[in-house]
Motif scaffolding. Structure first.
Motif, PDB file in Angstrom:
ATOM      1  N   SER A  91       0.701  -1.171   0.098  1.00 44.51           N
ATOM      2  CA  SER A  91      -0.148   0.036   0.048  1.00 44.51           C
ATOM      3  C   SER A  91       0.822   1.255  -0.191  1.00 44.51           C
ATOM      4  CB  SER A  91      -1.222   0.036   1.345  1.00 44.51           C
ATOM      5  OG  SER A  91      -0.134  -0.140   2.381  1.00 44.51           O
ATOM      6  N   ASN A  92       1.876   1.235   1.109  1.00 39.76           N
ATOM      7  CA  ASN A  92       2.720   2.617   0.915  1.00 39.76           C
ATOM      8  C   ASN A  92       3.279   2.598  -0.215  1.00 39.76           C
ATOM      9  OD1 ASN A  92       1.519   2.964   3.600  1.00 39.76           O
ATOM     10  ND2 ASN A  92       3.438   2.158   4.732  1.00 39.76           N
ATOM     11  N   LEU A  93       3.890   1.544  -0.835  1.00 36.48           N
ATOM     12  CA  LEU A  93       4.817   1.730  -1.803  1.00 36.48           C
ATOM     13  C   LEU A  93       4.257   2.040  -3.325  1.00 36.48           C
ATOM     14  CD1 LEU A  93       7.743  -0.665  -2.793  1.00 36.48           C
ATOM     15  CD2 LEU A  93       6.360  -0.059  -4.394  1.00 36.48           C
ATOM     16  N   LEU A  94       3.101   1.634  -3.294  1.00 35.41           N
ATOM     17  CA  LEU A  94       2.248   1.964  -4.421  1.00 35.41           C
ATOM     18  C   LEU A  94       1.682   3.366  -4.517  1.00 35.41           C
ATOM     19  CD1 LEU A  94       0.432  -1.428  -5.051  1.00 35.41           C
ATOM     20  CD2 LEU A  94       2.101  -0.585  -6.527  1.00 35.41           C
ATOM     21  N   HIS A  95       1.453   3.631  -3.221  1.00 31.71           N
ATOM     22  CA  HIS A  95       0.796   5.343  -3.049  1.00 31.71           C
ATOM     23  C   HIS A  95       2.213   6.075  -3.298  1.00 31.71           C
ATOM     24  CE1 HIS A  95      -1.321   8.695  -1.442  1.00 31.71           C
ATOM     25  NE2 HIS A  95      -0.265   9.008  -0.721  1.00 31.71           N
ATOM     26  N   ASN A  96       3.190   5.910  -2.811  1.00 28.06           N
ATOM     27  CA  ASN A  96       4.407   6.681  -3.134  1.00 28.06           C
ATOM     28  C   ASN A  96       4.720   6.728  -4.329  1.00 28.06           C
ATOM     29  OD1 ASN A  96       4.484   7.621  -0.162  1.00 28.06           O
ATOM     30  ND2 ASN A  96       5.788   5.890   0.230  1.00 28.06           N
ATOM     31  N   LEU A  97       4.781   5.623  -5.236  1.00 25.06           N
ATOM     32  CA  LEU A  97       5.402   5.412  -6.498  1.00 25.06           C
ATOM     33  C   LEU A  97       4.336   6.287  -7.507  1.00 25.06           C
ATOM     34  CD1 LEU A  97       7.033   4.113  -8.784  1.00 25.06           C
ATOM     35  CD2 LEU A  97       5.393   1.998  -8.649  1.00 25.06           C
ATOM     36  N   GLU A  98       3.061   6.216  -7.087  1.00 28.27           N
ATOM     37  CA  GLU A  98       2.167   7.117  -8.057  1.00 28.27           C
ATOM     38  C   GLU A  98       2.234   8.479  -7.645  1.00 28.27           C
ATOM     39  OE1 GLU A  98      -2.921   7.523  -8.568  1.00 28.27           O
ATOM     40  OE2 GLU A  98      -1.913   6.254  -6.858  1.00 28.27           O
ATOM     41  N   GLU A  99       2.783   8.853  -6.679  1.00 23.88           N
ATOM     42  CA  GLU A  99       3.023  10.438  -6.450  1.00 23.88           C
ATOM     43  C   GLU A  99       4.367  10.773  -7.171  1.00 23.88           C
ATOM     44  OE1 GLU A  99       3.074  10.949  -2.218  1.00 23.88           O
ATOM     45  OE2 GLU A  99       0.768  11.275  -2.021  1.00 23.88           O
ATOM     46  N   PHE A 100       5.350   9.716  -7.009  1.00 18.38           N
ATOM     47  CA  PHE A 100       6.495  10.234  -7.791  1.00 18.38           C
ATOM     48  C   PHE A 100       6.447  10.039  -9.321  1.00 18.38           C
ATOM     49  CE2 PHE A 100      10.068   8.193 -10.108  1.00 18.38           C
ATOM     50  CZ  PHE A 100      11.163   9.368  -9.777  1.00 18.38           C
ATOM     51  N   LEU A 101       5.747   9.250  -9.853  1.00 12.43           N
ATOM     52  CA  LEU A 101       5.380   9.332 -11.363  1.00 12.43           C
ATOM     53  C   LEU A 101       4.698  10.602 -11.633  1.00 12.43           C
ATOM     54  CD1 LEU A 101       4.143   5.363 -11.817  1.00 12.43           C
ATOM     55  CD2 LEU A 101       6.271   6.594 -12.472  1.00 12.43           C
ATOM     56  N   ALA A 102       3.746  11.019 -10.850  1.00 16.31           N
ATOM     57  CA  ALA A 102       3.066  12.224 -11.285  1.00 16.31           C
ATOM     58  C   ALA A 102       4.137  13.495 -11.123  1.00 16.31           C
ATOM     59  CB  ALA A 102       2.146  12.534 -10.404  1.00 16.31           C
ATOM     60  N   ARG A 103       4.812  13.696 -10.103  1.00 14.69           N
ATOM     61  CA  ARG A 103       5.991  14.560 -10.144  1.00 14.69           C
ATOM     62  C   ARG A 103       6.878  14.395 -11.153  1.00 14.69           C
ATOM     63  NH1 ARG A 103       6.135  13.003  -4.589  1.00 14.69           N
ATOM     64  NH2 ARG A 103       8.271  12.026  -5.040  1.00 14.69           N
ATOM     65  N   ASP A 104       7.347  13.366 -11.680  1.00 12.33           N
ATOM     66  CA  ASP A 104       8.501  13.127 -12.597  1.00 12.33           C
ATOM     67  C   ASP A 104       7.901  13.479 -13.844  1.00 12.33           C
ATOM     68  OD1 ASP A 104      11.280  11.993 -13.096  1.00 12.33           O
ATOM     69  OD2 ASP A 104      10.150  10.830 -14.437  1.00 12.33           O
ATOM     70  N   GLN A 105       6.584  13.035 -14.000  1.00 11.21           N
ATOM     71  CA  GLN A 105       5.996  13.480 -15.386  1.00 11.21           C
ATOM     72  C   GLN A 105       5.805  15.090 -15.832  1.00 11.21           C
ATOM     73  OE1 GLN A 105       1.921  11.877 -15.718  1.00 11.21           O
ATOM     74  NE2 GLN A 105       1.804  12.500 -18.035  1.00 11.21           N
ATOM     75  N   LYS A 106       5.792  15.739 -14.530  1.00 10.58           N
ATOM     76  CA  LYS A 106       5.857  17.336 -14.867  1.00 10.58           C
ATOM     77  C   LYS A 106       7.069  17.839 -15.240  1.00 10.58           C
ATOM     78  CE  LYS A 106       1.995  17.823 -11.300  1.00 10.58           C
ATOM     79  NZ  LYS A 106       1.736  18.285 -10.001  1.00 10.58           N
ATOM     80  N   LEU A 107       8.272  17.198 -14.937  1.00 19.52           N
ATOM     81  CA  LEU A 107       9.349  17.567 -15.350  1.00 19.52           C
ATOM     82  C   LEU A 107       9.879  17.142 -16.560  1.00 19.52           C
ATOM     83  CD1 LEU A 107      11.212  16.993 -11.764  1.00 19.52           C
ATOM     84  CD2 LEU A 107      10.168  18.970 -12.550  1.00 19.52           C
TER      85      LEU A 107
END
Length: 315
Positions: A91-107
């Motif tokens: 749960s925590n890994l998937l949640h943090n991974l989803e947030e990371f992918l969203a941040r990395d996509q903006k860059l």
């Protein structure tokens, strides 16, 4: 090769730092879907924690433009499940991974349609080494650290210097770098990383059995590896990237002062300021002390010979 002096480890405790390649440009072109890859990786990570209750696990996501910690088993929030149906690891890994992918996509920066941007492997290796150094300073008894790179993107020649610095830092700290490369071709950077640090480089022949390869090859701790027959790399690609155009080359000009590699001859080394001042003091016929060498042979010499012998060779 002489390794760095071993540290005082807790024999039965492992600290595994995993770098997870999340490059969307790679996964959209790769036949194996990222969700299937992630499900097998999560099962492997869970098995690492089940092998010993004191084992520590850290996962670093490697994107195109950034890197970030997405899971740390020592964190207080990961000691309990965030919901009643899924373990905290998932749960925590998937949640943090989803947030990371969203941040990395903006860059994400625009790139040529034919090329696929490489992942920021140098950044994830640096973050892994920083975490391990913090574990070293936690006390005299600390877990055995190792790094596992789950990589699929091609090598980025522009990251050559940063990756080599990270590799030699891992070697000096006696931290093996294991590499599981799932791309179509081998990774020269990861081959060198595993060879120099005494880790394992393996390219699974079939992605459907990825969990089996991970659990049988990369789940073993450093103490147990001495009693097992693990796969060895048949060959290592020691080609380097030039400092001027960031391209992988077979032959190049090597500066005799700072060992910078160039694909073309230059009168003055753009890296070593000492050489630039030295050229002003020397006669005209001795300026530009770069010499043409086989780059792969030179890199092999750097890895296997003492620095004194190396200076005699290139000067």
């Amino acid at each position: 090769m002489t390794s760095a002096p071993s540290k005082l480890y807790a024999d039965d405790v492992s600290l595994l730092v995993v770098t997870l390649d999340t490059n969307p440009f790679f996964w959209t072109t790769f036949p194996f879907h990222f969700s299937e890859f992630l499900s097998q990786v999560l099962a492997f990570l869970n098995s690492i924690l089940l092998l010993g209750q004191l084992n520590q696990l850290v996962v670093i996501a490697t994107g195109c433009n950034s890197c970030g910690y997405i899971y740390d088993s020592t964190s207080n929030r990961n000691h309990a499940s965030t919901n009643g149906t899924m373990p905290a690891l998932y749960s925590n890994l998937l949640h943090n991974l989803e947030e990371f992918l969203a941040r990395d996509q903006k860059l994400t920066m625009p790139h040529a349609p034919v090329t696929v941007p490489s992942s920021l492997l140098s950044g994830s290796l640096s973050m892994a080494l920083c975490y391990i150094q913090r574990a070293f300073r936690s006390g005299p008894m600390h877990p055995q650290p190792r790094i596992l790179c789950l990589q699929g993107s091609t090598d980025g020649p522009e990251q050559y210097v940063a990756i080599m610095n990270a590799i030699f830092s891992a070697q000096r700290s006696s931290v093996p770098v294991d590499s599981c490369y799932i791309g179509s071709n081998n990774s020269a950077f990861l081959q060198q990383a595993s060879y120099i640090t005494g880790g394992i480089y393996y390219r699974p022949p079939q992605m459907d059995g990825l969990f089996q390869y991970l659990s049988t090859v990369f789940a073993t701790d450093l103490h147990s590896r001495a009693f097992l027959r693990l796969p060895k790399s048949l060959g290592v690609d020691f080609r380097a990237s030039c400092f001027c155009h960031k391209q992988t080359i077979d032959m190049g000009y090597v500066c005799s002062v700072c060992l910078s590699i160039f694909c073309e001859h230059h009168d003055k080394c753009s890296t070593s300021l000492y050489l630039a001042r030295l050229n002003q003091m020397l006669p005209q016929q001795t300026t530009g002390k770069e010499r043409l060498h086989n780059v792969s042979g030179l890199i092999t010499l750097i890895l296997s010979c003492p620095s004194r012998e190396l200076i005699c060779y290139v000067s």
